[in-house]
Structures are given as structure tokens and as C-alpha cells.
Write a protein that holds these residues in place. Structure first.
Motif, PDB file in Angstrom:
ATOM      1  N   ASP A  83      -5.471   4.266   7.251  1.00  0.00           N
ATOM      2  CA  ASP A  83      -4.886   3.504   6.133  1.00  0.00           C
ATOM      3  C   ASP A  83      -3.727   2.631   6.609  1.00  0.00           C
ATOM      4  OD1 ASP A  83      -6.572   4.462   4.230  1.00  0.00           O
ATOM      5  OD2 ASP A  83      -5.219   6.006   3.467  1.00  0.00           O
ATOM      6  N   VAL A 140       1.316   5.015   0.609  1.00  0.00           N
ATOM      7  CA  VAL A 140       0.651   6.141   1.285  1.00  0.00           C
ATOM      8  C   VAL A 140       1.551   7.370   1.269  1.00  0.00           C
ATOM      9  CG1 VAL A 140      -0.857   4.795   2.799  1.00  0.00           C
ATOM     10  CG2 VAL A 140       1.459   5.318   3.542  1.00  0.00           C
ATOM     11  N   LEU A 163       0.848  -1.192   0.000  1.00  0.00           N
ATOM     12  CA  LEU A 163       0.000   0.000   0.000  1.00  0.00           C
ATOM     13  C   LEU A 163       0.881   1.240   0.000  1.00  0.00           C
ATOM     14  CD1 LEU A 163      -2.917   1.199   0.425  1.00  0.00           C
ATOM     15  CD2 LEU A 163      -2.438   1.131   2.863  1.00  0.00           C
TER      16      LEU A 163
END
Length: 304
Positions: free
Chosen positions: A38, A18, A16
Motif C-alpha cells: 500500500d 494506512v 491514503l
């Protein structure tokens, strides 16, 4: 999808991307809480740090910016995030645990359930910090902070991708960073990795991510030749671009995963078809755990 290249099998996993944490995110600044949410489901953090010292915290051009300062901001915000979860409930939580003689590890894990915190994690942190889990209501503010910080380090392990190692001040900054922080640090040259992968796409070279050499396949113009020679110098210095290495270290060292091959370690079946299946599981997993990973029915009907 997994695939095989040369003698290596590449296994998919979820990454992921970010945005960088800003100072004050734990108080809701920037993307604040949405951003921290998140991060909650992540097993580990790869923190990409610009080692060149040529950009400031906002990514603007600057001179002699020590990358360790960014790292301190990240640490501080992550610690405050964990601390805020504890502090919201601490008074009633700590008294309830004592009065009802609840299991402290279970109670804390429940409080952090969305952050992948287990009872075992909490027990490990209690042992590490020597805090009295039977009397949490007696903990000082400093002890609660210490517990929150260690719980964060235990449950969201972090590794540093020391990027832009081709720049003049990077090596000096890397040495300084190593002395100041105890996180695993991998020197990286992401721009070089990208250029090599582009060259592979255009059929110019043969290259396996993570290796320290590549093989030229086509006639190159002067510009291409010069660019690849510069990249090779970095590979000679550091052994690779570091990009594949940091992924490997995150999964196999930081998260203590092992690779499981359902069909044994063979790359191909009898007809030469590549067998893509390879699963990453925690070291110490059992055959029964693996059966459930493959399919619930296989787990339920597991014999041996």
C-alpha cells in the motif's frame, strides 16, 4: 474538486490513510507485505505521532511513552523493506551490472520500479553516499544497508505530524524529538481542527483551515464558548492547528511542487464564476509537460 475560500484556493490531492506500521512488518508480521505494498505508490509519508506520551505503541493508555521510539520502529521497518528488495537479488544483480557494463542507476530504478524510484534518485544517492557504483559486488553488507536507507529517505520523504500538542507533556516531547531526528516536524492539534470544521458546518463560526483565528457568527452556549477559547489558546501558541500546514509542507517543501493556473492566477471569470482549475506539478516542469498533463492531444499538438 478544488474550491476557493477567502483568499485561498484549495487544491485536491490523493491522501491514503494506512494503519500504523508494526515492528516486524518487513518480515510479514501484522498486515506485513500487503501493508507495505500500500505504501509503494506513495510520493511521501506523513507520519502522525502522538506527542502526549499517554499511549503506548499499541494505542493503549500509558504514562511517559516517548514518541521517538515509535518513529525508530517506523524508520527501521521502512529501511528493512528497501533492503529486502535489494538483498533478494544483490549477488546476481551486482555481478550482472559489472559484467554487462549496465548503467547502475537504471538497473536499480528498474528493481524498484513499483516504488516510484527514478534513475535520478539513484544517482543522487550514489553521490550522497560516495559509494562506488561501478563495483557494487565489492560493497560490504553495511554499505548495502547505507544505500538502502538513503534510497528510502530520498524516494519516500517523510514529515512528522506531531499531534496532540494540547496535552501537558507534548511540548517537552516535541523538543526532544527535534534534537533526535532530522525530519521536518509540524506541531498539530487534529482534534481542534475537527472541532473548528464541525463548528463551521453548524454555522457557528467562520474559519479558513490553516489560519490562526476564527470569527464567531452565532450566540454560543457556555460549553461551546469554553471549547473554542481553549482551541484559540493553541492557535495563539502555534499559529494554526498545523493540519493545513502539514499538507502544504508535504506538497510544496517535501515534494517541491508548484501550483499552475491554466487561466492565470485569477480566482474568477468575467461573470464571477470561480475557476476551479489549478494543477500541482514538480518545480522545473516545462510548458510542454503541462500541456501533456492537461490532455495528450494538447501535448502532441503543442506549438509554444
Amino acid at each position: 474538486e478544488g474550491y476557493v475560500k477567502g483568499k485561498w484556493r484549495f487544491v485536491p490531492f490523493e491522501l491514503l490513510d494506512v494503519a500504523g506500521l508494526v515492528e516486524g512488518a518487513s518480515e510479514g508480521k501484522g498486515l506485513g507485505n500487503a501493508f507495505l505494498n500500500d505504501l509503494a505508490g506513495a510520493d511521501a509519508f506523513i507520519h502522525v505521532v502522538d506527542m502526549s506520551g499517554e499511549t503506548d505503541a499499541e494505542g493503549k493508555p500509558a504514562e511517559n511513552c516517548y514518541p521517538g521510539n515509535d518513529l525508530k520502529v517506523i524508520e527501521s521497518e521502512l529501511d528493512k523493506w528497501y533492503l529486502s528488495i535489494l538483498q533478494k537479488v544483490w549477488k546476481t544483480f551486482s555481478r550482472t551490472v559489472e559484467m554487462q557494463k549496465q548503467n547502475f542507476a537504471e538497473a536499480v530504478a528498474k528493481q524498484f520500479s513499483g516504488l516510484k524510484v527514478t534513475d535520478a534518485d539513484v544517482k543522487h544517492v550514489v553521490l550522497k553516499t560516495s559509494l562506488n557504483a561501478e563495483k557494487p559486488s565489492h560493497w560490504s553488507e553495511e554499505e548495502i544497508k547505507k544505500f538502502a536507507r538513503e534510497l528510502r529517505r530520498e524516494t519516500k520523504p517523510m514529515i512528522i505530524a506531531a499531534n496532540k500538542m494540547d496535552r501537558p507533556s507534548s511540548l517537552q516531547n516535541l523538543e526532544k524529538l527535534k534534537k533526535e531526528f532530522d525530519y521536518p516536524i509540524v506541531p498539530c492539534f487534529a482534534e481542534g481542527e475537527l472541532a473548528l470544521r464541525e463548528a463551521v458546518k453548524h454555522g457557528l463560526i467562520e474559519y479558513i483551515p490553516g489560519e490562526k483565528n476564527f470569527k464567531i457568527k452565532k450566540e454560543l452556549n457556555e460549553k461551546q464558548k469554553s471549547a473554542l477559547e481553549d482551541i484559540q489558546k493553541i492557535l495563539d501558541n502555534f499559529g494554526s492547528t498545523g493540519v493545513q500546514e502539514i499538507l502544504n509542507k508535504t506538497l510544496f517543501a517535501l515534494l517541491n511542487m508548484i501550483a499552475i493556473f491554466p487561466a492565470g492566477e485569477k480566482m474568477e471569470d468575467s461573470k464571477g464564476n470561480v475557476l476551479p482549475d489549478c494543477y500541482l506539478m514538480k518545480n522545473g516542469s516545462t510548458a510542454l509537460d503541462f500541456a501533456f498533463k492537461l490532455h495528450t492531444d494538447i501535448g502532441k499538438n503543442f506549438v509554444k
